[in-house]
Design an enzyme around this catalytic site. Structure first.
Site, PDB file in Angstrom:
ATOM      1  N   HIS A 201       0.850  -1.097  -0.196  1.00 46.10           N
ATOM      2  CA  HIS A 201       0.150   0.023   0.117  1.00 46.10           C
ATOM      3  C   HIS A 201       0.905   1.292  -0.076  1.00 46.10           C
ATOM      4  O   HIS A 201       0.315   2.272  -0.517  1.00 46.10           O
ATOM      5  CB  HIS A 201      -1.109   0.095   1.113  1.00 46.10           C
ATOM      6  CG  HIS A 201      -2.197  -1.006   0.798  1.00 46.10           C
ATOM      7  ND1 HIS A 201      -2.235  -2.278   1.374  1.00 46.10           N
ATOM      8  CD2 HIS A 201      -3.194  -0.871  -0.286  1.00 46.10           C
ATOM      9  CE1 HIS A 201      -3.125  -2.757   0.829  1.00 46.10           C
ATOM     10  NE2 HIS A 201      -3.780  -2.162   0.074  1.00 46.10           N
ATOM     11  N   GLU A 443     -10.601 -11.730  -4.374  1.00 49.23           N
ATOM     12  CA  GLU A 443      -9.058 -11.511  -4.146  1.00 49.23           C
ATOM     13  C   GLU A 443      -8.452 -12.600  -3.395  1.00 49.23           C
ATOM     14  O   GLU A 443      -7.346 -12.626  -3.187  1.00 49.23           O
ATOM     15  CB  GLU A 443      -8.886 -10.072  -3.640  1.00 49.23           C
ATOM     16  CG  GLU A 443      -9.503  -9.849  -2.262  1.00 49.23           C
ATOM     17  CD  GLU A 443      -9.344  -8.399  -1.860  1.00 49.23           C
ATOM     18  OE1 GLU A 443      -8.211  -7.754  -2.170  1.00 49.23           O
ATOM     19  OE2 GLU A 443     -10.160  -7.864  -0.982  1.00 49.23           O
ATOM     20  N   ASP A 467      -4.156  -8.904  -4.240  1.00 47.34           N
ATOM     21  CA  ASP A 467      -4.063 -10.187  -3.198  1.00 47.34           C
ATOM     22  C   ASP A 467      -4.175 -11.451  -3.843  1.00 47.34           C
ATOM     23  O   ASP A 467      -3.735 -12.394  -3.371  1.00 47.34           O
ATOM     24  CB  ASP A 467      -5.425  -9.684  -1.957  1.00 47.34           C
ATOM     25  CG  ASP A 467      -4.880  -8.893  -1.153  1.00 47.34           C
ATOM     26  OD1 ASP A 467      -3.774  -8.864  -0.422  1.00 47.34           O
ATOM     27  OD2 ASP A 467      -5.798  -7.725  -0.814  1.00 47.34           O
ATOM     28  N   CYS A 514      -9.402  -3.948 -10.123  1.00 46.29           N
ATOM     29  CA  CYS A 514      -9.187  -2.711  -9.273  1.00 46.29           C
ATOM     30  C   CYS A 514      -7.472  -3.061  -8.820  1.00 46.29           C
ATOM     31  O   CYS A 514      -7.082  -2.065  -8.096  1.00 46.29           O
ATOM     32  CB  CYS A 514     -10.171  -2.268  -8.646  1.00 46.29           C
ATOM     33  SG  CYS A 514     -10.170  -3.470  -7.047  1.00 46.29           S
TER      34      CYS A 514
HETATM   35  C1  PEP Z   1      -6.124  -5.755  -4.292  1.00 47.09           C
HETATM   36  O1  PEP Z   1      -6.217  -6.351  -3.309  1.00 47.09           O
HETATM   37  O2  PEP Z   1      -6.050  -5.928  -5.348  1.00 47.09           O
HETATM   38  C2  PEP Z   1      -6.914  -4.552  -4.148  1.00 47.09           C
HETATM   39  C3  PEP Z   1      -7.173  -3.623  -5.019  1.00 47.09           C
HETATM   40  O3  PEP Z   1      -7.245  -4.191  -2.681  1.00 47.09           O
HETATM   41  P1  PEP Z   1      -5.896  -3.744  -1.731  1.00 47.09           P
HETATM   42  O4  PEP Z   1      -4.672  -3.322  -2.624  1.00 47.09           O
HETATM   43  O5  PEP Z   1      -6.323  -2.639  -1.162  1.00 47.09           O
HETATM   44  O6  PEP Z   1      -5.599  -4.957  -1.039  1.00 47.09           O
HETATM   45 MG    MG Z   2      -7.045  -6.259  -1.747  1.00 41.80          MG
END
Ligand code: PEP
Ligand code: MG
Length: 593
Positions: A201, A443, A467, A514
């Protein structure tokens, strides 16, 4: 670039996580080493000077805490600011201050050591008391101790990257998402860390802030000292120490090429996201904080495909109340209307934590008490968020999405809570959108495998590939050592994506992506061919992906996906998808130096 050794220039290779190039002086943050506090004996004649330094450091700290308190009061609210009163009280507590002075005078130790020892005893005593209020004061104590020690040692507070004095490139063993979120974008030219991965993140935040970043640079913070001159190449993952004039010139050429690409991509802004052969692919943007909606509107996206609400919860002292959450969600919904905003319910845990919630450290936080698992146990907290989202749905085109769904049961439980909240709001006469659509992130591999059952009960899927890849391939998304195993085009990932889109289409619902895989232009042909209906990426990536979508033929991408699904090699699949993308416009991939 010039040969190392002859010029003093040296190159360290890492993992590129956020595009762009910057050069300037580094600010090295110390991590564990910066916590080291010197200990030495002092003479009788030196005690007064050490006591004076103590008084000075306490005064400076007091001033800093008051500044922070005012800042928090202005930006977050006075209730949160009150917590800093506890910090101020600690600074004046005679039990602490007198003990430090006693150690300096009687034990003849330096002030930094005396303060560290006395503060540790004080904190320990507070932690042992069976009273939640006092135990929480122990956390305040640790915070304030670090500030006083930083002032005594003339060190910068590693956690305070919001108040830098001069532009710099931050070098650190690691940066938490909470630290990255408060980076002062005007002062932080870029950052480089020793560990981390492309989908951490922190990396995602760097891309949102459009700050060049490279991670996985080994022992870089021990090899550099604050003030050294470097160039950071976020395209190719390079840190160039003491770059020569020639290197700077070559990077200047790259910057020019990137600028003309950006100018060309601006043409896509008000164009539709449609393939060359007429297929509609919804192109939305990911945001972390409401302020990003301005970028969403400016980049040519069709709304928000992922609003990560966790950033409303971190970097603060108290949980955001329903009203505050409502205002945040509402502001995004109103700003992007009539386009949708997909608000993802809280995904705390993994690498995102908040200081005010007691989440005991876990050995495997990504496999632990995270996201929907956390929310289904912390029901009051979850209900507050659900009510806020439902209320915001009266003001715009709001959709809601649950993260980390592993199977049917969690979906059913979460929906039951939503129904309770709906019933309460109805009873109270509070408006909300009765037709609010609810979707889930796919995910976790089990969710992709259970997609046919899940598809019957939701309005959309959004593939969280960050994920999905880490869980399918058992590759920690934060671990630089195994980053080479994190392979979005692994044949198994393709199958999971295809199972998801097929199950969705069989029920007449759509599937988006996403995760960061969606922002890699080399993979756009593959995702389209696998049946993805929506793509959601950071605002900065929207023009490039749209430009590509408009040049691709869906029929060609389907051909590509067909042979990719028959392939046994991730490398081969990547090469084929990249080739097709590069044929559309090679300048999209022109980052060589
Ligand atoms: C993902 O896991 O691809 C996602 C969009 O969620 P995050 O990156 O916030 O875990
Ligand atoms: Mg995620």
């Amino acid at each position: 670039m010039s040969a190392a050794g002859q010029t003093g220039e040296r190159i360290i290779r890492g993992i590129p996580v956020s595009e762009g190039v910057c050069h300037g002086k580094v600010l090295v943050l110390g991590g564990a080493e910066s916590l080291a506090v010197p200990q030495y004996s002092i003479g009788e004649g030196e005690t007064a000077a050490h006591i004076e330094r103590l008084q000075k450091a306490l005064t400076t700290t007091r001033r800093q805490v008051l500044d922070v308190q005012q800042q928090v009061s202005r930006t977050i609210g006075s209730r949160d600011a009150d917590i800093f009163s506890a910090h101020l009280l600690v600074l004046e507590d005679p039990a602490l201050v007198d003990e430090v002075i006693r150690m300096i005078e009687e034990d003849k130790v330096n002030v930094e050591h005396a303060f560290k020892v006395a503060a540790a005893r004080y904190t320990e005593a507070l932690s042992a008391i069976d009273d939640e209020f006092l135990r929480e004061r122990a956390a305040d104590m640790r915070d304030v101790t670090q500030r006083v020690l930083n002032n005594l040692l003339g060190r910068m507070d590693d956690n305070d990257l919001s108040r830098l004095e001069a532009p710099c490139i931050v070098i650190s063993p690691d940066l938490a998402p909470s630290q990255t979120a408060v980076l002062d974008k005007r002062r932080v030219l870029g950052f480089a860390t020793e560990i981390g991965g492309k989908t951490s993140h922190t990396a995602i935040m760097a891309r949102s802030l459009q700050i060049p970043a490279v991670v996985g640079l080994g022992n870089v913070s021990r090899e550099l000292v604050t003030g050294q001159h470097v160039l950071l190449d976020g395209y190719n993952g390079l840190l160039v120490i003491s770059p020569t004039e020639q290197t700077l010139w070559e990077y200047g050429q790259l910057a020019k090429r990137q600028l003309s690409l950006e100018t060309k991509l601006r043409d896509t802004l008000d164009k539709a996201s449609v393939t060359f052969d007429g297929a509609r692919i919804v192109l939305s943007a990911n945001i972390e904080v409401p302020e990003e909606v301005e970028q969403v509107k400016a980049c040519g996206a069709e709304g928000v495909g992922l609003y990560r609400t966790e950033y409303l919860f971190i970097n603060r002292r108290q949980l955001p109340a329903e009203e505050e959450q409502y205002q945040a969600y509402r502001s995004v919904a109103v700003a992007v209307k009539p386009h949708p905003v997909i608000i993802r319910t809280l995904d705390l845990g993994g690498d995102k934590f908040c200081s005010h919630l007691t989440m005991a450290p876990e050995l495997n936080p990504f496999l632990g008490w995270r996201a929907i698992r956390f929310c289904l146990q912390e029901r009051d907290l979850f209900r507050t968020q659900l009510r806020a989202i439902l209320r915001a749905s009266a003001e715009g085109n709001v959709k809601m999405m649950y993260p980390m769904i592993s199977g049917l049961q969690e979906l059913v439980e979460a929906n039951a809570l939503v129904d309770e909240c709906r019933a309460d709001l109805r009873r109270q006469g509070v408006p909300f959108d009765e037709n609010l659509e609810i979707g889930i992130m796919i995910e976790i591999p089990s969710a992709a495998l259970a997609a046919p059952a899940l598809a019957k009960r939701v309005k959309f899927f959004s593939l969280g590939t960050n994920d999905l890849i880490q869980y399918s391939l058992a590759v920690d998304r934060l671990n630089a050592r195994i980053a080479h195993l994190y392979e979005p085009t692994h044949p198994s990932i393709l199958r999971l994506i295809q199972m998801t889109t097929e199950a969705a289409h069989a029920q007449g619902i759509w599937t988006g992506v996403c995760g960061e895989m969606a922002a890699d232009a080399a993979l756009t042909p593959l995702l389209l061919g696998l049946g993805v209906d929506e793509i959601s990426v950071a605002p900065a990536s929207v023009p490039r992906i749209k430009h590509l979508i408009r040049r691709l033929k869906l029929s060609e991408t389907q051909q590509l996906a067909k042979s990719a699904l028959a392939s046994e090699s991730g490398e081969e699949i990547l090469a084929a998808s990249r080739k097709l993308a590069a044929e559309m416009d090679p300048s999209l991939f022109d980052t060589a130096v």
